[in-house]
Design an enzyme around this catalytic site. Structure first.
Site, PDB file in Angstrom:
ATOM      1  N   LYS A  44       0.822  -1.119   0.009  1.00 51.26           N
ATOM      2  CA  LYS A  44       0.187  -0.088   0.059  1.00 51.26           C
ATOM      3  C   LYS A  44       0.870   1.343  -0.052  1.00 51.26           C
ATOM      4  O   LYS A  44       0.496   2.265  -0.652  1.00 51.26           O
ATOM      5  CB  LYS A  44      -0.955  -0.020   1.110  1.00 51.26           C
ATOM      6  CG  LYS A  44      -2.114  -1.018   1.026  1.00 51.26           C
ATOM      7  CD  LYS A  44      -3.184  -0.753   2.140  1.00 51.26           C
ATOM      8  CE  LYS A  44      -4.217  -1.622   1.782  1.00 51.26           C
ATOM      9  NZ  LYS A  44      -4.955  -1.209   0.543  1.00 51.26           N
ATOM     10  N   GLU A 209     -16.753   3.875  -2.084  1.00 51.24           N
ATOM     11  CA  GLU A 209     -17.556   2.585  -2.318  1.00 51.24           C
ATOM     12  C   GLU A 209     -17.456   1.926  -3.559  1.00 51.24           C
ATOM     13  O   GLU A 209     -18.558   1.759  -4.254  1.00 51.24           O
ATOM     14  CB  GLU A 209     -18.963   3.654  -2.197  1.00 51.24           C
ATOM     15  CG  GLU A 209     -19.053   4.355  -0.769  1.00 51.24           C
ATOM     16  CD  GLU A 209     -20.186   5.608  -0.955  1.00 51.24           C
ATOM     17  OE1 GLU A 209     -20.924   5.864   0.066  1.00 51.24           O
ATOM     18  OE2 GLU A 209     -20.162   5.940  -1.921  1.00 51.24           O
ATOM     19  N   ASP A 235      -8.090  -5.017 -13.751  1.00 51.65           N
ATOM     20  CA  ASP A 235      -7.494  -5.238 -12.350  1.00 51.65           C
ATOM     21  C   ASP A 235      -7.482  -4.188 -11.460  1.00 51.65           C
ATOM     22  O   ASP A 235      -6.700  -3.224 -11.525  1.00 51.65           O
ATOM     23  CB  ASP A 235      -6.049  -5.834 -12.468  1.00 51.65           C
ATOM     24  CG  ASP A 235      -5.295  -6.264 -11.335  1.00 51.65           C
ATOM     25  OD1 ASP A 235      -5.982  -6.773 -10.143  1.00 51.65           O
ATOM     26  OD2 ASP A 235      -3.878  -6.564 -11.335  1.00 51.65           O
ATOM     27  N   ASP A 241      -5.366   2.403  -3.479  1.00 53.21           N
ATOM     28  CA  ASP A 241      -4.171   3.300  -3.494  1.00 53.21           C
ATOM     29  C   ASP A 241      -3.748   4.261  -4.317  1.00 53.21           C
ATOM     30  O   ASP A 241      -3.248   5.358  -3.793  1.00 53.21           O
ATOM     31  CB  ASP A 241      -2.708   1.935  -3.403  1.00 53.21           C
ATOM     32  CG  ASP A 241      -3.131   0.919  -2.205  1.00 53.21           C
ATOM     33  OD1 ASP A 241      -3.515   1.025  -1.350  1.00 53.21           O
ATOM     34  OD2 ASP A 241      -2.430  -0.238  -2.685  1.00 53.21           O
TER      35      ASP A 241
END
Length: 294
Positions: A44, A209, A235, A241
């Site tokens: 991350k 969301e 993907d 991130d």
């Protein structure tokens, strides 16, 4: 470091992502054949730092990797993306690894072995954020390091963003040090909901969301919704991130949060169109083109 606050500093994890493309998750005890999807820089923290740099902010990344080939790959990836990599090499732990199952519909499941990420210290974190205008952290590294970074950043007058992922109850006590909290719906529920997070001290809560977009929540004000960009996802690994990194970049560049959130949504959409958690396709020009075409 310059005494003038400038740019983004990201404190967080760096992993090598090993991607396997499969139609569904394996069942317990089952061996499932998949397709090699490749190996990519990830974690991350690294993903967010790369996104911040590629969306126009001077960016520094603070983390720990192993003294191994994977660590060298991650350092090179950061440098190539224009990130100032402040990496400590662990003498004992390997570089973190994430095993990513990428499903046909664009969703994914991820298993992370933290490795050297677990050795990030408060001292590493405080040194790494010095001089930054915006400090961004997540919870894939030791909590004490994240806490030290946020406290030091607020003390220095920087703006702070916490992406509380994975959700960690102890993060609630840190919220008085957090200007912007970013959580998805699952993380928000695990931490007690938007109202609790705002009353615990977060300056703003950004609730992501998925395909529905994001909603900005602040005490005493109606929620402000930003719709997602409509795309065909390839993907979704790293899309959240990219959102966080671009949000940090926008705030560091002086954008108001509403405008920064639109650009952040665009960054996430661009990354979701490509395989891997980071992609060179994310750029200021690509971001502006997508926003202009909405």
């Amino acid at each position: 470091m310059s005494e003038t606050l400038a740019g983004v500093a990201v404190v967080g994890s760096a992993n090598l992502d090993l991607v396997v493309e499969v139609s569904r998750p394996p069942r317990v005890g089952e061996t499932l054949l998949g397709r090699a999807g490749g190996r990519f820089p990830g974690g991350k923290g690294l993903n967010q730092a790369v996104a911040a740099a590629r969306t126009g902010a001077a960016t520094r990344f603070c983390g720990v990797v192993g003294a191994d080939e994977a660590g060298a790959v991650l350092e090179a990836a950061l440098t190539e993306a224009g990130v100032d990599a402040v990496l400590r090499r662990s003498a004992s732990a390997p570089t973190g690894v994430a095993h990513v199952l990428a499903f046909d519909d664009g969703d994914n499941s991820i298993l992370v072995a933290a490795g050297a990420n677990g050795e990030l210290t408060p001292e590493d974190a405080v040194a790494g954020i010095a001089g930054a205008a915006v400090v961004l952290a997540q919870l894939e590294v030791p909590f004490a390091a994240v806490a030290a970074a946020l406290v030091a950043a607020r003390g220095a007058g920087a703006r702070t963003i916490l992406n509380a992922a994975p959700a960690h109850e102890a993060a609630v006590a840190l919220l008085p040090e957090v200007d912007v909290l970013v959580v998805n719906e699952t993380e928000c529920a695990e931490l007690g909901g938007v109202e609790r997070l705002l009353r615990a001290g977060a300056g703003a809560v950004v609730l992501t969301e998925g395909a529905a977009g994001v909603t900005l929540h602040r005490l005493g004000r109606p929620g402000a919704h930003v719709a997602a960009f409509r795309i065909d996802a390839v993907d979704t690994t790293g899309a959240g991130d990219a959102f966080c990194g671009a949000l940090a970049a926008g705030l560091a560049q002086g954008q108001d949060i509403e405008h920064a959130l639109v650009r952040a949504c665009a960054a996430g959409a661009i990354v979701a169109r490509h395989r891997g958690a980071t992609t060179p396709a994310l750029s200021v020009a690509a971001l502006e083109a997508l926003v202009a075409g909405r």
